[in-house]
Design a protein around this motif. Structure first.
Motif, PDB file in Angstrom:
ATOM      1  N   ALA A  33       0.828  -1.211   0.000  1.00 14.46           N
ATOM      2  CA  ALA A  33       0.000   0.000   0.000  1.00 14.46           C
ATOM      3  C   ALA A  33       0.864   1.263   0.000  1.00 14.46           C
ATOM      4  O   ALA A  33       0.573   2.237  -0.710  1.00 14.46           O
ATOM      5  N   ILE A  34       1.923   1.254   0.784  1.00 18.87           N
ATOM      6  CA  ILE A  34       2.803   2.427   0.862  1.00 18.87           C
ATOM      7  C   ILE A  34       3.476   2.678  -0.482  1.00 18.87           C
ATOM      8  O   ILE A  34       3.553   3.815  -0.960  1.00 18.87           O
ATOM      9  N   LEU A  48      -1.763  -6.110  -5.513  1.00 19.21           N
ATOM     10  CA  LEU A  48      -0.965  -7.170  -4.886  1.00 19.21           C
ATOM     11  C   LEU A  48      -1.262  -7.286  -3.403  1.00 19.21           C
ATOM     12  O   LEU A  48      -1.092  -8.360  -2.814  1.00 19.21           O
ATOM     13  N   GLY A  49      -1.690  -6.191  -2.780  1.00 18.87           N
ATOM     14  CA  GLY A  49      -2.003  -6.241  -1.362  1.00 18.87           C
ATOM     15  C   GLY A  49      -3.219  -7.083  -1.042  1.00 18.87           C
ATOM     16  O   GLY A  49      -3.427  -7.465   0.118  1.00 18.87           O
ATOM     17  N   THR A  50      -4.045  -7.379  -2.044  1.00 20.49           N
ATOM     18  CA  THR A  50      -5.206  -8.232  -1.794  1.00 20.49           C
ATOM     19  C   THR A  50      -4.817  -9.686  -1.584  1.00 20.49           C
ATOM     20  O   THR A  50      -5.583 -10.456  -0.990  1.00 20.49           O
ATOM     21  N   VAL A  51      -3.621 -10.093  -2.069  1.00 19.73           N
ATOM     22  CA  VAL A  51      -3.226 -11.506  -1.985  1.00 19.73           C
ATOM     23  C   VAL A  51      -3.015 -11.955  -0.547  1.00 19.73           C
ATOM     24  O   VAL A  51      -3.614 -12.953  -0.109  1.00 19.73           O
ATOM     25  N   VAL A  88      -5.157   0.031   2.156  1.00 19.68           N
ATOM     26  CA  VAL A  88      -5.202  -1.167   2.998  1.00 19.68           C
ATOM     27  C   VAL A  88      -6.639  -1.636   3.199  1.00 19.68           C
ATOM     28  O   VAL A  88      -6.940  -2.840   3.120  1.00 19.68           O
ATOM     29  N   LEU A  89      -7.548  -0.691   3.459  1.00 21.37           N
ATOM     30  CA  LEU A  89      -8.953  -1.068   3.655  1.00 21.37           C
ATOM     31  C   LEU A  89      -9.538  -1.693   2.385  1.00 21.37           C
ATOM     32  O   LEU A  89     -10.308  -2.670   2.455  1.00 21.37           O
ATOM     33  N   ASP A  90      -9.190  -1.143   1.224  1.00 23.49           N
ATOM     34  CA  ASP A  90      -9.657  -1.734  -0.042  1.00 23.49           C
ATOM     35  C   ASP A  90      -9.131  -3.156  -0.206  1.00 23.49           C
ATOM     36  O   ASP A  90      -9.866  -4.070  -0.600  1.00 23.49           O
ATOM     37  N   CYS A  91      -7.826  -3.349   0.091  1.00 21.90           N
ATOM     38  CA  CYS A  91      -7.226  -4.683  -0.036  1.00 21.90           C
ATOM     39  C   CYS A  91      -7.881  -5.676   0.928  1.00 21.90           C
ATOM     40  O   CYS A  91      -8.136  -6.836   0.572  1.00 21.90           O
ATOM     41  N   ALA A  92      -8.156  -5.205   2.151  1.00 23.55           N
ATOM     42  CA  ALA A  92      -8.786  -6.081   3.142  1.00 23.55           C
ATOM     43  C   ALA A  92     -10.196  -6.457   2.714  1.00 23.55           C
ATOM     44  O   ALA A  92     -10.626  -7.608   2.888  1.00 23.55           O
ATOM     45  N   TYR A  93     -10.929  -5.490   2.155  1.00 26.31           N
ATOM     46  CA  TYR A  93     -12.296  -5.784   1.714  1.00 26.31           C
ATOM     47  C   TYR A  93     -12.304  -6.790   0.573  1.00 26.31           C
ATOM     48  O   TYR A  93     -13.012  -7.808   0.623  1.00 26.31           O
ATOM     49  N   TRP A 200     -12.248 -11.413  -9.804  1.00 22.76           N
ATOM     50  CA  TRP A 200     -11.743 -12.061 -11.020  1.00 22.76           C
ATOM     51  C   TRP A 200     -10.227 -12.282 -10.947  1.00 22.76           C
ATOM     52  O   TRP A 200      -9.733 -13.355 -11.282  1.00 22.76           O
ATOM     53  N   ALA A 201      -9.509 -11.266 -10.483  1.00 23.91           N
ATOM     54  CA  ALA A 201      -8.048 -11.373 -10.438  1.00 23.91           C
ATOM     55  C   ALA A 201      -7.582 -12.233  -9.266  1.00 23.91           C
ATOM     56  O   ALA A 201      -6.775 -13.153  -9.439  1.00 23.91           O
ATOM     57  N   LEU A 202      -8.105 -11.959  -8.076  1.00 20.63           N
ATOM     58  CA  LEU A 202      -7.605 -12.632  -6.882  1.00 20.63           C
ATOM     59  C   LEU A 202      -7.999 -14.097  -6.831  1.00 20.63           C
ATOM     60  O   LEU A 202      -7.234 -14.934  -6.343  1.00 20.63           O
ATOM     61  N   SER A 203      -9.195 -14.434  -7.308  1.00 25.71           N
ATOM     62  CA  SER A 203      -9.615 -15.835  -7.256  1.00 25.71           C
ATOM     63  C   SER A 203      -8.689 -16.716  -8.088  1.00 25.71           C
ATOM     64  O   SER A 203      -8.427 -17.864  -7.730  1.00 25.71           O
ATOM     65  N   ARG A 204      -8.154 -16.188  -9.170  1.00 30.90           N
ATOM     66  CA  ARG A 204      -7.210 -16.957  -9.988  1.00 30.90           C
ATOM     67  C   ARG A 204      -5.867 -17.117  -9.284  1.00 30.90           C
ATOM     68  O   ARG A 204      -5.232 -18.169  -9.363  1.00 30.90           O
TER      69      ARG A 204
END
Length: 679
Positions: A33-34, A48-51, A88-93, A200-204
């Motif tokens: 995020a930074i 990438l922070g969603t992974v 960070v909040l977006d990635c966590a969601y 779509w991106a993270l599930s793959r």
């Protein structure tokens, strides 16, 4: 009894393992995020922070994800402000939505429905906020009206679009009259759009990560969550036990029948691939593929009075920054431990206030033993704990381990390749695996330093090399001083020294990965730091150097050619004595010896000017050591390969390394140090 998933096991608070996972994943998300906020044009990296957040949501309870979000959000806010926090909040969601839906076995329809609900909630929250904050609402609407008026005037200046200006003004005015409906629709649309792109991106990505079997995972048994469960890992009886990893055609262990009695010190030996680590996993709670394991109670991995495990790599087991804190890290709140007594028992008396970053490898391993003893285990498993430390550290560790069963009510299982370590046990269990190799690794004296170099042309020239970490700061630490020597073409050099003597720093400088603070390190007359890759280096932990999923992809990536060039991959495998058929095998299905050879295959396929091997014999059985050394000797003599070996083991190295250099406190020593001893 079937173990519950960590995400569904009812517990109060966070377990030590969950805390560790939350901390690591929070650090990854915060760093991403930074970077996304601070670095120009790097906003796309935020995906990438969603992974890490998605992995947490899939594998653990939601409170673990919440803890990681709070930690990551705090760090990102302090460094990058509101932009970092919102990222960070977006990635966590997005990670949380994808992970939870995947964990429950649902698909796109469920993710879409959840996104619509989240969007409606976001829109409703926006309506409430703007209703209360009327001044903010007026400011926002005035800004939007000004922007819309500007667009309308631009349209009036265009002959084709001038008729659209007035309808745009009137439509926007109507929208402002019904702004709550507008905010609700915008909330649903924006959140749903972002959610579905993230899904779509993270599930793959998760599908690929979850497809990699975590074959060596240690998990506490679910029955220990019951307050009435009796924890008693010994006595234990194994009857016709077999274990086979997923997707593998052959058993990794078995059939094996053995008994482990209370207070017994058992050494487990055997060749690489014979199943020693697999046996450790099952003694620590992993269920066998077939056969039975009878115990007096639950395994209690990590619990007071249960099972404790000390692993091979000392650095991977330290979690506290202070020695005393690391001893009690993860203990229950109501547990007590005499830290000073435990440290004294393992030979770390008076070091409770020391920074763990300043400990040697042997001291780190003894600290890990102290942390295990703090749990008063009934069973302690030590898996190759001496393979990564020098002779001084090894002797100190064995003095601790050999007396544990005399001073504690516990059983000790020590997995080792060394004959003298096995001799200290009450009895030895030899695992034959699929080979006839039953030799133990022998020990020998430290070789005498030699200054004579091979007669070839100079390859590496070090002149007055010194290095200081954190140079110019109050935390500066000298690693090397005035190192001068030459490595000629076809030379074989052994570099020896105790942990902390500067061997690894010297290796990184010779490979060009570190620039010395002063002095010069030249490769063929030019600074080696400008020729990174020309000197290949094989690290201590071969697995950490293997970055691809399959053998063929790994070799091709390391060598710099396409994985479709199967003839080159086959030639590289044959060069290191491996069957070309291994090219399609997954990296995690290889033995330790095979992993080291795959690393070598990729490095040698690049035709390096020199090859540096950092602890190449660590963790290998006698047969694997002899095979690897024969291979390297042939390459040095027949192909003129220049080899530099950093090792605590000396047996059999005479042919590969006729020349020896000793490091002592960062300086070249003319004689072996007294602490080096014989090995």
């Amino acid at each position: 009894m079937t173990a519950k998933s960590p995400a569904t096991t009812p517990r109060r608070g966070l377990t030590p393992g969950e805390l560790a996972q939350a901390a690591v994943m929070a650090a990854l998300c915060a760093a991403t995020a930074i970077i996304a906020v601070v670095v120009p044009f790097a906003a796309g990296l935020s995906v990438l922070g969603t992974v890490p957040m998605g992995l947490l949501a899939y594998r653990y309870r939601l409170r673990v994800l919440l803890a990681a979000t709070v930690a990551a959000g705090t760090i990102a806010f302090l460094i990058a402000g509101m932009g970092g926090l919102m990222t960070v909040l977006d990635c966590a969601y997005i990670g949380g939505l994808t992970g939870v839906v995947k964990r429950r076995g649902r698909g796109t329809a469920t993710a879409f429905g959840a996104a619509v609900v989240a969007g409606a909630a976001f829109g409703a929250a926006s309506i409430v906020a703007l209703s209360v904050l009327s001044r903010l609402r007026n400011l926002i609407f005035d800004s939007l009206s000004a922007a819309m008026e500007g667009i309308a005037k631009v349209l009036e200046q265009l002959p084709v679009l001038d008729g659209a200006a007035e309808p745009l003004r009137s439509t926007f005015a109507v929208m402002l009259d019904y702004w709550p409906v507008l905010m609700l629709l915008l909330g649903i649309f924006s959140i749903t759009s972002v959610s579905m792109v993230g899904w779509w991106a993270l599930s793959r990505i998760l599908a690929r990560l979850l497809g990699v079997p975590d074959v060596h995972k240690l998990d506490a048994e679910a029955e220990t969550d019951d307050a009435n469960t009796v924890i008693a890992p010994v006595p234990a009886r194994l009857t016709d036990v077999r274990f086979r990893y997923p997707g593998v055609e052959h058993d990794a262990l078995g059939p094996l029948s053995m008994e482990l009695k209370p207070g017994e010190h058992v050494a487990v030996t055997g060749s690489n691939g014979s199943g020693k680590t697999t046996l450790m996993l099952m003694l620590a709670g992993r269920r066998p593929t077939s056969g039975t394991i009878e115990r007096a109670g639950a395994v209690g991995l990590g619990h007071i009075g249960g099972t404790a495990v000390v692993m091979q790599h000392p650095e991977s087991q330290v979690l506290g920054t202070r020695v005393a804190d690391d001893v009690v890290w993860g203990l229950p709140a109501d547990a007590t431990a005499d830290v000073a007594k435990l440290l004294a028992e393992v030979g770390l008396d008076g070091l409770g206030e020391r920074d763990t970053g300043g400990l040697s490898g042997g001291e780190l391993q003894r600290l890990a033993v102290a942390g295990a003893l703090a749990r008063e285990p009934s069973l302690l498993i030590a898996d190759e704990v001496t393979s990564m430390v020098d002779q001084q550290g090894r002797d100190a560790l064995m003095n601790v381990l050999s007396g544990l069963t005399d001073h504690h009510q516990m059983s000790l299982v020590h997995i080792t390749h060394y004959n003298d370590e096995a001799d200290s046990a009450d009895r030895t269990v030899m695992l034959s695996g699929n080979t006839d190799n039953t030799d133990m690794v022998q020990t020998s004296a430290v070789p005498t330093p030699t200054a004579h170099a091979h007669g070839g042309a100079p390859v590496l020239e070090l002149t007055g090399v010194g290095h200081e970490y954190a140079n110019g700061t109050p935390w500066a630490k000298t690693a090397l001083r005035d190192i001068t020597f030459t490595v000629n073409e076809g030379d074989g050099v052994l570099v020896h020294g105790l942990n902390g003597s500067g061997k690894s720093t010297l290796a990184w400088i010779m490979a060009g990965l570190t620039v010395p603070t002063y002095g010069a390190c030249l490769l063929d007359g030019a600074p080696v730091s400008g020729q990174v890759g020309s000197v290949a280096i094989s690290f201590q932990a071969a697995r950490l150097q293997l970055m691809r999923s399959s053998v063929g992809q790994e070799i091709a990536s390391a060598a710099g050619f396409s994985a479709r060039e199967s003839d080159k991959v086959a030639a590289a495998l044959e060069m290191v004595g491996l069957d070309p058929g291994l090219a399609k095998r997954r990296i995690d299905q290889l033995s330790g010896g095979q992993m080291r050879r795959v690393v070598l295959a990729g490095l040698l396929a690049r035709s390096p000017r020199a090859l540096i091997l950092d602890e190449p014999l660590a963790g290998l059985d006698a047969s694997s050591q002899r095979g690897l050394l024969r291979l390297l000797e042939d390459l040095r003599r027949n192909n003129g390969l220049t080899v530099i070996v950093i090792s605590h083991d000396f047996t059999g190295l005479e042919g590969l390394c006729p020349r020896t250099l000793h490091l002592h406190h960062g300086e070249l020593a003319l004689t072996p140090t007294a602490a080096g001893g014989a090995r």
